[in-house]
Design a protein around this motif. Sequence first.
Motif, PDB file in Angstrom:
ATOM      1  N   ARG A   1       0.851  -1.277   0.067  1.00 21.29           N
ATOM      2  CA  ARG A   1      -0.046   0.110  -0.001  1.00 21.29           C
ATOM      3  C   ARG A   1       0.905   1.204  -0.072  1.00 21.29           C
ATOM      4  O   ARG A   1       0.660   2.419  -0.793  1.00 21.29           O
ATOM      5  CB  ARG A   1      -0.947   0.004   1.188  1.00 21.29           C
ATOM      6  N   ALA A   2       1.895   1.332   1.083  1.00 22.93           N
ATOM      7  CA  ALA A   2       2.791   2.533   0.854  1.00 22.93           C
ATOM      8  C   ALA A   2       3.323   2.539  -0.525  1.00 22.93           C
ATOM      9  O   ALA A   2       3.577   3.712  -0.821  1.00 22.93           O
ATOM     10  CB  ALA A   2       3.863   2.316   2.026  1.00 22.93           C
ATOM     11  N   ALA A   3       3.962   1.570  -1.209  1.00 21.83           N
ATOM     12  CA  ALA A   3       4.501   1.656  -2.411  1.00 21.83           C
ATOM     13  C   ALA A   3       3.389   2.322  -3.441  1.00 21.83           C
ATOM     14  O   ALA A   3       3.977   3.350  -4.411  1.00 21.83           O
ATOM     15  CB  ALA A   3       5.124   0.453  -2.938  1.00 21.83           C
ATOM     16  N   GLU A   4       2.403   2.148  -3.284  1.00 22.14           N
ATOM     17  CA  GLU A   4       1.191   2.622  -4.371  1.00 22.14           C
ATOM     18  C   GLU A   4       0.907   4.003  -4.196  1.00 22.14           C
ATOM     19  O   GLU A   4       0.784   4.678  -5.059  1.00 22.14           O
ATOM     20  CB  GLU A   4       0.052   1.388  -4.374  1.00 22.14           C
ATOM     21  N   LEU A   5       0.814   4.138  -2.796  1.00 18.84           N
ATOM     22  CA  LEU A   5       0.303   5.604  -2.301  1.00 18.84           C
ATOM     23  C   LEU A   5       1.704   6.462  -2.598  1.00 18.84           C
ATOM     24  O   LEU A   5       1.249   7.748  -2.869  1.00 18.84           O
ATOM     25  CB  LEU A   5      -0.085   5.512  -1.202  1.00 18.84           C
ATOM     26  N   ARG A   6       2.827   5.979  -2.725  1.00 17.11           N
ATOM     27  CA  ARG A   6       3.826   6.921  -2.897  1.00 17.11           C
ATOM     28  C   ARG A   6       3.656   7.562  -4.269  1.00 17.11           C
ATOM     29  O   ARG A   6       4.552   8.340  -5.007  1.00 17.11           O
ATOM     30  CB  ARG A   6       5.218   6.106  -2.461  1.00 17.11           C
ATOM     31  N   VAL A   7       3.402   6.464  -5.323  1.00 17.45           N
ATOM     32  CA  VAL A   7       3.200   6.864  -6.609  1.00 17.45           C
ATOM     33  C   VAL A   7       2.011   7.578  -6.976  1.00 17.45           C
ATOM     34  O   VAL A   7       1.821   8.631  -7.890  1.00 17.45           O
ATOM     35  CB  VAL A   7       3.159   5.498  -7.478  1.00 17.45           C
ATOM     36  N   SER A   8       0.730   7.082  -6.547  1.00 22.40           N
ATOM     37  CA  SER A   8      -0.552   7.620  -6.937  1.00 22.40           C
ATOM     38  C   SER A   8      -1.270   8.548  -5.761  1.00 22.40           C
ATOM     39  O   SER A   8      -2.407   9.174  -6.124  1.00 22.40           O
ATOM     40  CB  SER A   8      -1.568   6.564  -7.224  1.00 22.40           C
ATOM     41  N   GLY A   9      -0.684   8.686  -4.631  1.00 25.61           N
ATOM     42  CA  GLY A   9      -1.397   9.128  -3.574  1.00 25.61           C
ATOM     43  C   GLY A   9      -1.175  10.624  -3.265  1.00 25.61           C
ATOM     44  O   GLY A   9      -0.366  11.252  -4.153  1.00 25.61           O
ATOM     45  N   THR A  10      -1.742  11.223  -2.520  1.00 27.94           N
ATOM     46  CA  THR A  10      -1.511  12.702  -2.345  1.00 27.94           C
ATOM     47  C   THR A  10      -1.024  12.847  -1.148  1.00 27.94           C
ATOM     48  O   THR A  10      -1.274  12.334  -0.037  1.00 27.94           O
ATOM     49  CB  THR A  10      -2.961  13.476  -2.368  1.00 27.94           C
ATOM     50  N   ALA A  11       0.159  13.685  -0.847  1.00 27.57           N
ATOM     51  CA  ALA A  11       1.050  14.125   0.374  1.00 27.57           C
ATOM     52  C   ALA A  11       0.292  15.152   1.294  1.00 27.57           C
ATOM     53  O   ALA A  11      -0.112  16.202   0.733  1.00 27.57           O
ATOM     54  CB  ALA A  11       2.328  14.305   0.021  1.00 27.57           C
ATOM     55  N   VAL A  12      -0.045  14.857   2.397  1.00 25.35           N
ATOM     56  CA  VAL A  12      -0.275  15.902   3.536  1.00 25.35           C
ATOM     57  C   VAL A  12       0.181  15.900   4.592  1.00 25.35           C
ATOM     58  O   VAL A  12       1.118  14.798   4.917  1.00 25.35           O
ATOM     59  CB  VAL A  12      -2.224  15.393   3.937  1.00 25.35           C
ATOM     60  N   GLN A  13       0.290  16.856   5.309  1.00 31.62           N
ATOM     61  CA  GLN A  13       1.264  16.939   6.542  1.00 31.62           C
ATOM     62  C   GLN A  13       0.463  17.054   7.607  1.00 31.62           C
ATOM     63  O   GLN A  13      -0.565  17.924   7.988  1.00 31.62           O
ATOM     64  CB  GLN A  13       1.885  18.438   6.446  1.00 31.62           C
ATOM     65  N   ALA A  14       0.589  16.155   8.463  1.00 28.57           N
ATOM     66  CA  ALA A  14      -0.338  15.894   9.838  1.00 28.57           C
ATOM     67  C   ALA A  14       0.434  16.100  10.971  1.00 28.57           C
ATOM     68  O   ALA A  14       1.821  15.656  10.929  1.00 28.57           O
ATOM     69  CB  ALA A  14      -0.643  14.335   9.661  1.00 28.57           C
ATOM     70  N   GLU A  15      -0.300  16.638  11.956  1.00 23.31           N
ATOM     71  CA  GLU A  15       0.413  16.779  13.233  1.00 23.31           C
ATOM     72  C   GLU A  15       0.568  15.602  14.058  1.00 23.31           C
ATOM     73  O   GLU A  15      -0.454  14.862  14.213  1.00 23.31           O
ATOM     74  CB  GLU A  15      -0.676  17.951  13.905  1.00 23.31           C
ATOM     75  N   VAL A  16       1.892  15.345  14.713  1.00 27.34           N
ATOM     76  CA  VAL A  16       2.021  14.349  15.328  1.00 27.34           C
ATOM     77  C   VAL A  16       1.426  14.705  16.651  1.00 27.34           C
ATOM     78  O   VAL A  16       1.744  15.801  17.281  1.00 27.34           O
ATOM     79  CB  VAL A  16       3.586  13.967  15.608  1.00 27.34           C
ATOM     80  N   VAL A  17       0.496  13.589  17.158  1.00 32.16           N
ATOM     81  CA  VAL A  17      -0.142  14.023  18.860  1.00 32.16           C
ATOM     82  C   VAL A  17       0.248  12.943  19.522  1.00 32.16           C
ATOM     83  O   VAL A  17      -0.100  13.307  20.751  1.00 32.16           O
ATOM     84  CB  VAL A  17      -1.674  14.309  18.469  1.00 32.16           C
ATOM     85  N   ASP A  18       0.822  11.857  19.098  1.00 32.88           N
ATOM     86  CA  ASP A  18       1.078  10.879  20.374  1.00 32.88           C
ATOM     87  C   ASP A  18       1.684   9.972  19.671  1.00 32.88           C
ATOM     88  O   ASP A  18       1.967   9.588  18.484  1.00 32.88           O
ATOM     89  CB  ASP A  18      -0.188  10.193  20.769  1.00 32.88           C
ATOM     90  N   VAL A  19       2.439   8.950  20.450  1.00 31.40           N
ATOM     91  CA  VAL A  19       3.175   7.837  20.694  1.00 31.40           C
ATOM     92  C   VAL A  19       2.585   6.552  21.237  1.00 31.40           C
ATOM     93  O   VAL A  19       2.677   6.884  22.313  1.00 31.40           O
ATOM     94  CB  VAL A  19       4.736   7.860  20.715  1.00 31.40           C
ATOM     95  N   GLU A  20       1.836   5.779  20.714  1.00 33.30           N
ATOM     96  CA  GLU A  20       1.155   4.875  21.525  1.00 33.30           C
ATOM     97  C   GLU A  20       1.691   3.324  21.393  1.00 33.30           C
ATOM     98  O   GLU A  20       2.247   2.993  20.299  1.00 33.30           O
ATOM     99  CB  GLU A  20      -0.306   4.796  21.273  1.00 33.30           C
ATOM    100  N   LEU A  21       1.507   2.588  22.430  1.00 32.79           N
ATOM    101  CA  LEU A  21       1.627   1.161  22.332  1.00 32.79           C
ATOM    102  C   LEU A  21       0.367   0.266  21.585  1.00 32.79           C
ATOM    103  O   LEU A  21      -0.417   0.772  22.013  1.00 32.79           O
ATOM    104  CB  LEU A  21       1.952   0.544  23.539  1.00 32.79           C
TER     105      LEU A  21
END
Length: 222
Positions: A131-151
Amino acid sequence: MKTGWLWLFPGIGALLLALAVGIQVSRISGEAQMTRAEGAIVDVEGGCPTVSFTTLDGTLGEHHSSTCSTPPSFDIGERVAVYYDPQNPERAHIDSFEQNWIGSLIVGGIGAVFLALGLLFVLPPLFAKRRAAELRVSGTAVQAEVVDVELNGSLSINGRNPYRIVAQWLNPQTNKLHVFRSDNLWFDPGPYISESLVTVMIDPNNPKRYSMDTRFLPELVD
């Protein structure tokens, strides 16, 4: 964290399923060389039935089954069908669902559990990479705000839970807030997040299909 060993689970599962199929193929091919006769249960010791039968040439044969059950599946005196080898009447088996299938069902059931659990662990990372490889080609990049690191408490391997980066992005066109989570990370990424924003590649037609770009993180050495 090394996860390659997890392929052992689907591997063992596939082997057990193949063994279950092999047991049935062997039984069916063996029956094609055998003769069918009627017999009677003469003993049930420890849930294991013993059947007595008469061959076509009048020889009295007896077979003690190794497939046992509690409570016993047969009663003494019960009439049953038997397959036997004309050249060796001691090589025989009772023709019933339990006698024919119980071994395969147990082996196949264990195999199915191993296969399902194994694929549950090994397939999601493979799908995520695709999925990551496909979206790097055809996806749209957005800048998201980091709000947490969770387990990720829903996944545990060897008593350890992976981490996930949580970020959010407000779609200016729809005024909807989207929450994104990274793929599982087997180390705490918190100390290595130096920016407040992270790039997320989204499917413009379906923002729920996304991939967070975590290539800025150091590579974990196994």
